[in-house]
Write a protein that holds these residues in place. Structure first.
Motif, PDB file in Angstrom:
ATOM      1  N   ALA A  66      12.401 -45.034  38.938  1.00  0.00           N
ATOM      2  CA  ALA A  66      11.893 -43.952  38.096  1.00  0.00           C
ATOM      3  C   ALA A  66      11.009 -44.508  36.982  1.00  0.00           C
ATOM      4  CB  ALA A  66      13.055 -43.160  37.513  1.00  0.00           C
ATOM      5  N   THR A  67      11.435 -45.616  36.380  1.00  0.00           N
ATOM      6  CA  THR A  67      10.622 -46.238  35.332  1.00  0.00           C
ATOM      7  C   THR A  67       9.314 -46.761  35.893  1.00  0.00           C
ATOM      8  OG1 THR A  67      12.636 -46.872  34.139  1.00  0.00           O
ATOM      9  CG2 THR A  67      10.593 -48.022  33.555  1.00  0.00           C
ATOM     10  N   GLY A  68       9.377 -47.406  37.072  1.00  0.00           N
ATOM     11  CA  GLY A  68       8.164 -47.924  37.701  1.00  0.00           C
ATOM     12  C   GLY A  68       7.194 -46.826  38.071  1.00  0.00           C
ATOM     13  N   ALA A  69       7.711 -45.702  38.591  1.00  0.00           N
ATOM     14  CA  ALA A  69       6.840 -44.582  38.946  1.00  0.00           C
ATOM     15  C   ALA A  69       6.163 -44.013  37.697  1.00  0.00           C
ATOM     16  CB  ALA A  69       7.647 -43.500  39.650  1.00  0.00           C
ATOM     17  N   GLY A  70       6.924 -43.916  36.609  1.00  0.00           N
ATOM     18  CA  GLY A  70       6.336 -43.428  35.371  1.00  0.00           C
ATOM     19  C   GLY A  70       5.234 -44.341  34.858  1.00  0.00           C
ATOM     20  N   TYR A 120       4.194 -33.859  41.075  1.00  0.00           N
ATOM     21  CA  TYR A 120       5.552 -33.918  41.614  1.00  0.00           C
ATOM     22  C   TYR A 120       5.598 -34.569  42.995  1.00  0.00           C
ATOM     23  CZ  TYR A 120       7.240 -31.082  37.778  1.00  0.00           C
ATOM     24  OH  TYR A 120       7.565 -30.629  36.527  1.00  0.00           O
ATOM     25  N   GLY A 121       4.704 -34.155  43.900  1.00  0.00           N
ATOM     26  CA  GLY A 121       4.739 -34.703  45.255  1.00  0.00           C
ATOM     27  C   GLY A 121       4.418 -36.185  45.286  1.00  0.00           C
ATOM     28  N   PHE A 122       3.346 -36.573  44.601  1.00  0.00           N
ATOM     29  CA  PHE A 122       2.952 -37.977  44.592  1.00  0.00           C
ATOM     30  C   PHE A 122       3.998 -38.838  43.894  1.00  0.00           C
ATOM     31  CE2 PHE A 122       0.530 -41.500  42.576  1.00  0.00           C
ATOM     32  CZ  PHE A 122       0.137 -42.146  43.735  1.00  0.00           C
ATOM     33  N   THR A 123       4.591 -38.307  42.812  1.00  0.00           N
ATOM     34  CA  THR A 123       5.617 -39.068  42.097  1.00  0.00           C
ATOM     35  C   THR A 123       6.850 -39.289  42.966  1.00  0.00           C
ATOM     36  OG1 THR A 123       4.836 -38.157  39.996  1.00  0.00           O
ATOM     37  CG2 THR A 123       7.019 -39.145  40.013  1.00  0.00           C
ATOM     38  N   VAL A 183       3.022 -29.044  23.070  1.00  0.00           N
ATOM     39  CA  VAL A 183       3.408 -30.104  24.004  1.00  0.00           C
ATOM     40  C   VAL A 183       4.788 -29.873  24.595  1.00  0.00           C
ATOM     41  CG1 VAL A 183       2.061 -31.765  22.668  1.00  0.00           C
ATOM     42  CG2 VAL A 183       4.545 -31.693  22.387  1.00  0.00           C
ATOM     43  N   LEU A 184       5.570 -28.967  24.023  1.00  0.00           N
ATOM     44  CA  LEU A 184       6.943 -28.791  24.487  1.00  0.00           C
ATOM     45  C   LEU A 184       7.009 -28.404  25.956  1.00  0.00           C
ATOM     46  CD1 LEU A 184       8.495 -26.906  21.436  1.00  0.00           C
ATOM     47  CD2 LEU A 184       8.778 -29.321  22.042  1.00  0.00           C
ATOM     48  N   ASN A 185       6.115 -27.535  26.382  1.00  0.00           N
ATOM     49  CA  ASN A 185       6.163 -27.118  27.782  1.00  0.00           C
ATOM     50  C   ASN A 185       5.660 -28.194  28.735  1.00  0.00           C
ATOM     51  OD1 ASN A 185       5.124 -25.674  30.340  1.00  0.00           O
ATOM     52  ND2 ASN A 185       6.474 -24.181  29.386  1.00  0.00           N
ATOM     53  N   PRO A 186       4.447 -28.727  28.550  1.00  0.00           N
ATOM     54  CA  PRO A 186       3.978 -29.731  29.506  1.00  0.00           C
ATOM     55  C   PRO A 186       4.815 -31.004  29.534  1.00  0.00           C
ATOM     56  CG  PRO A 186       2.449 -29.547  27.659  1.00  0.00           C
ATOM     57  CD  PRO A 186       3.393 -28.391  27.563  1.00  0.00           C
ATOM     58  N   VAL A 187       5.359 -31.424  28.393  1.00  0.00           N
ATOM     59  CA  VAL A 187       6.136 -32.656  28.414  1.00  0.00           C
ATOM     60  C   VAL A 187       7.446 -32.448  29.166  1.00  0.00           C
ATOM     61  CG1 VAL A 187       7.478 -32.426  26.268  1.00  0.00           C
ATOM     62  CG2 VAL A 187       6.710 -34.675  27.021  1.00  0.00           C
ATOM     63  N   ASN A 188       8.032 -31.251  29.057  1.00  0.00           N
ATOM     64  CA  ASN A 188       9.248 -30.972  29.810  1.00  0.00           C
ATOM     65  C   ASN A 188       8.966 -30.768  31.289  1.00  0.00           C
ATOM     66  OD1 ASN A 188      11.912 -30.626  28.215  1.00  0.00           O
ATOM     67  ND2 ASN A 188      10.373 -29.757  26.857  1.00  0.00           N
ATOM     68  N   SER A 189       7.820 -30.212  31.594  1.00  0.00           N
ATOM     69  CA  SER A 189       7.440 -30.050  32.994  1.00  0.00           C
ATOM     70  C   SER A 189       7.274 -31.405  33.674  1.00  0.00           C
ATOM     71  CB  SER A 189       6.122 -29.266  33.098  1.00  0.00           C
ATOM     72  OG  SER A 189       6.248 -27.989  32.540  1.00  0.00           O
ATOM     73  N   SER A 190       6.602 -32.317  32.991  1.00  0.00           N
ATOM     74  CA  SER A 190       6.240 -33.575  33.631  1.00  0.00           C
ATOM     75  C   SER A 190       7.339 -34.630  33.570  1.00  0.00           C
ATOM     76  CB  SER A 190       4.960 -34.125  32.992  1.00  0.00           C
ATOM     77  OG  SER A 190       5.096 -34.232  31.585  1.00  0.00           O
ATOM     78  N   MET A 191       8.171 -34.632  32.520  1.00  0.00           N
ATOM     79  CA  MET A 191       9.261 -35.608  32.465  1.00  0.00           C
ATOM     80  C   MET A 191      10.209 -35.448  33.649  1.00  0.00           C
ATOM     81  SD  MET A 191      10.586 -36.283  28.564  1.00  0.00           S
ATOM     82  CE  MET A 191      11.119 -34.600  28.320  1.00  0.00           C
ATOM     83  N   LEU A 192      10.380 -34.207  34.093  1.00  0.00           N
ATOM     84  CA  LEU A 192      11.315 -33.945  35.179  1.00  0.00           C
ATOM     85  C   LEU A 192      10.856 -34.562  36.493  1.00  0.00           C
ATOM     86  CD1 LEU A 192      13.984 -32.349  35.661  1.00  0.00           C
ATOM     87  CD2 LEU A 192      12.551 -30.537  36.613  1.00  0.00           C
ATOM     88  N   ALA A 193       9.560 -34.855  36.616  1.00  0.00           N
ATOM     89  CA  ALA A 193       9.036 -35.376  37.871  1.00  0.00           C
ATOM     90  C   ALA A 193       9.749 -36.649  38.307  1.00  0.00           C
ATOM     91  CB  ALA A 193       7.529 -35.638  37.739  1.00  0.00           C
ATOM     92  N   VAL A 194      10.087 -37.520  37.354  1.00  0.00           N
ATOM     93  CA  VAL A 194      10.762 -38.775  37.699  1.00  0.00           C
ATOM     94  C   VAL A 194      12.274 -38.653  37.613  1.00  0.00           C
ATOM     95  CG1 VAL A 194       8.809 -40.219  37.020  1.00  0.00           C
ATOM     96  CG2 VAL A 194      10.524 -39.587  35.308  1.00  0.00           C
ATOM     97  N   ALA A 195      12.775 -37.461  37.217  1.00  0.00           N
ATOM     98  CA  ALA A 195      14.220 -37.281  37.059  1.00  0.00           C
ATOM     99  C   ALA A 195      14.864 -36.566  38.237  1.00  0.00           C
ATOM    100  CB  ALA A 195      14.514 -36.504  35.776  1.00  0.00           C
ATOM    101  N   LEU A 196      14.055 -35.969  39.137  1.00  0.00           N
ATOM    102  CA  LEU A 196      14.632 -35.198  40.237  1.00  0.00           C
ATOM    103  C   LEU A 196      15.527 -36.049  41.123  1.00  0.00           C
ATOM    104  CD1 LEU A 196      11.597 -32.965  41.273  1.00  0.00           C
ATOM    105  CD2 LEU A 196      13.658 -32.259  40.053  1.00  0.00           C
ATOM    106  N   VAL A 197      15.078 -37.245  41.453  1.00  0.00           N
ATOM    107  CA  VAL A 197      15.880 -38.120  42.314  1.00  0.00           C
ATOM    108  C   VAL A 197      17.161 -38.569  41.607  1.00  0.00           C
ATOM    109  CG1 VAL A 197      15.922 -40.328  43.532  1.00  0.00           C
ATOM    110  CG2 VAL A 197      13.906 -38.855  43.702  1.00  0.00           C
ATOM    111  N   PRO A 198      17.107 -39.082  40.355  1.00  0.00           N
ATOM    112  CA  PRO A 198      18.356 -39.449  39.668  1.00  0.00           C
ATOM    113  C   PRO A 198      19.321 -38.270  39.484  1.00  0.00           C
ATOM    114  CG  PRO A 198      16.487 -40.451  38.560  1.00  0.00           C
ATOM    115  CD  PRO A 198      15.926 -39.505  39.562  1.00  0.00           C
TER     116      PRO A 198
END
Length: 485
Positions: free
Chosen positions: A305-309, A291-294, A23-38
């Motif tokens: 970011a919390t709402g999108a998640g 990433y695009g939809f998020t 899970v280390l790779n996919p969870v790090n890949s996907s958590m960043l989706a809501v962090a790019l803007v912040p």
């Protein structure tokens, strides 16, 4: 860890470190989706620069997965698993303390390399257990890995949004430290010693490390991925570099005694090549959506970011349910057809969304995406297990991940083209058209592949390895076509 005598049952103590490491790779890949803007706001970096946080991980992982997978084939899963998860912890500390975007990108590169070991190590352990127990059907364990590698990618944005809401964007790096510690503890206590694993499997280890082949592979893939990140006329020379290095790789590997990628065997395994292409198409759509939809949810729809998640949570619920229900069924073609059809439907659903679309419509599109998220990756993983040369399962599993991240890089390029300045609704609709075409190609490819409907006899997919080092010809036989049911 002391090996348990053969009992005909898979050693369940292996499942926890395998799944947690995966899970280390996919969870790090996907958590960043809501962090790019912040992150962009905090470091005053535009989307064209923060996208390197995505690309750096995928570039490091796409190149590193088959390389580390080959090292797993050569040295055994335990050593590589422990070394990789230690790197993940170091990357988490570096990212949490990073003073600039450049240091964050470096942390993501280290993170990508560190997460390369767990998946091929797990696949090799599964095969070892199949040999030890004489059990030919590891579908339940493969399903558990699929939950970790596919559906955990979906819960990542929700987890990332909650972590950012609690402690800021740096928490998505900090969380890697306890995860890495847990992996190190479980791996040390439960994974078998590599020497014992080798004796149990009765396998002849590869005779050498093809460093030249690995370097040529890395140069080929790096040049190609750098071009895909920004496919402009100024970067066309990168394609020339990729072509020259790729040609050199093909020539080198045909002459090597123990090649990194045996192109002769791979070229003769049409079903496995088709699985790699399906993986590329499926994850081009999946990651472009992730990433695009998020980004559209945050900038176009105006969610936090919390709402999108939280808005993406139904995708996780549907994906985990689908995988749990169908995971123990080894059928591949049916999963691909249903998943492919619903992926097309989800892409078309993006065309219905606007800035003022009701939340129920957004949730409905998200829920539909959960079905292919749960089915397609599971189907391709089961297909690879049956189609790959058993003695190269680590590197073959790594290549499956490479094609997944090639899809991610194509998705990043598509997102950058659709959202040059801001993730608005017009760009979302342009992206939806491209993704629909890709999803249709995947569906057609699955429907026309007759090999997916054939079923091999029970017990034929995990042949016993020779007890003595094989000759060059014996170590690279043309594989029998392992067709999934």
């Amino acid at each position: 860890m002391r090996r348990v005598p053969s009992s005909g049952r898979f050693d369940r103590r292996l499942v926890a470190p395998m799944v947690l490491g995966s899970v280390l790779n996919p969870v790090n890949s996907s958590m960043l989706a809501v962090a790019l803007v912040p992150i962009g706001l905090a470091l005053d970096a535009p989307p064209s620069e923060t996208i390197w946080l995505v690309s750096a991980l995928y570039l490091a992982t796409a190149v590193g997965q088959p390389v580390v997978g080959r090292l797993v084939d050569l040295h055994g899963p335990r050593r590589l698993y422990l070394a990789g998860t230690a790197l993940v912890g170091l990357a988490g500390i570096l990212g949490a303390l990073a003073p600039s975007l450049g240091v964050l990108v470096l942390a993501r590169v280290i993170l990508g390399i560190g997460t390369c070991a767990a998946y091929p190590a797990s696949m090799v352990l599964i095969r070892s257990e199949s040999v030890r127990t004489g059990t030919d059907s590891p579908a339940g364990v493969l399903a558990a890995l699929s939950v970790a590698n596919q559906t955990v990618a979906v819960i990542g944005p929700t987890l990332g949004g909650l972590l950012i809401g609690l402690g800021g964007w740096r928490t998505i790096f900090t969380v890697n430290v306890p995860l890495a510690i847990a992996c190190l503890v479980l791996g040390s206590l439960r994974l078998p010693r590599d020497e014992q694993l080798h004796r149990d499997a009765g396998a002849a280890r590869p005779r050498g490390l093809d460093v030249a082949g690995m370097v040529l592979f890395a140069v080929t893939l790096t040049a190609l991925l750098l071009f895909l990140m920004e496919p402009t006329p100024a970067h066309w020379p990168l394609l020339l570099v990729a072509a020259v290095a790729g040609t050199g790789l093909a020539v080198r590997e045909q002459r090597a005694d123990d090649p990194f990628i045996d192109v002769r065997v791979l070229a003769g395994n049409g079903p496995l090549l088709a699985t790699y292409v399906r993986q590329l198409l499926a994850f081009t759509v999946s990651y472009a959506f992730l990433y695009g939809f998020t980004q559209w949810l945050e900038q176009g729809r105006g969610l936090s970011a919390t709402g999108a998640g939280l808005a993406l949570l139904p995708m996780f619920v549907v994906a985990i349910t689908v995988t749990s229900v169908f995971g123990r069924r080894e059928q591949v073609r049916g999963k691909l057809l249903v998943g492919g059809a619903l992926q097309v439907l989800a892409c078309l659903g993006l065309l219905l969304l606007h800035d003022d679309s009701p939340l129920w419509l957004v949730v409905a599109v998200v829920a539909v995406v959960g079905v292919p998220q749960g089915l397609i990756g599971l189907a391709n993983q089961n297909a690879l297990y049956r189609q790959a040369d058993p003695h190269r399962l680590g590197s073959s599993a790594g290549l499956l991940r490479t094609f997944m991240y090639l899809g991610a890089m194509l998705a990043a390029a598509a997102n950058a083209a659709a959202f040059p300045d801001r993730a608005d609704t017009a760009g979302l609709h342009e992206l939806a058209v491209v993704l629909t075409v890709v999803a249709v190609l995947l569906l057609l490819m699955s429907a026309l592949d007759r090999s997916l409907g054939r079923r091999r006899p029970t017990g034929s997919s995990v042949p016993s390895a020779p007890a003595t080092p094989p000759t060059r010809e014996a170590s690279h036989p043309r594989p029998r076509r392992r067709q999934p049911g």
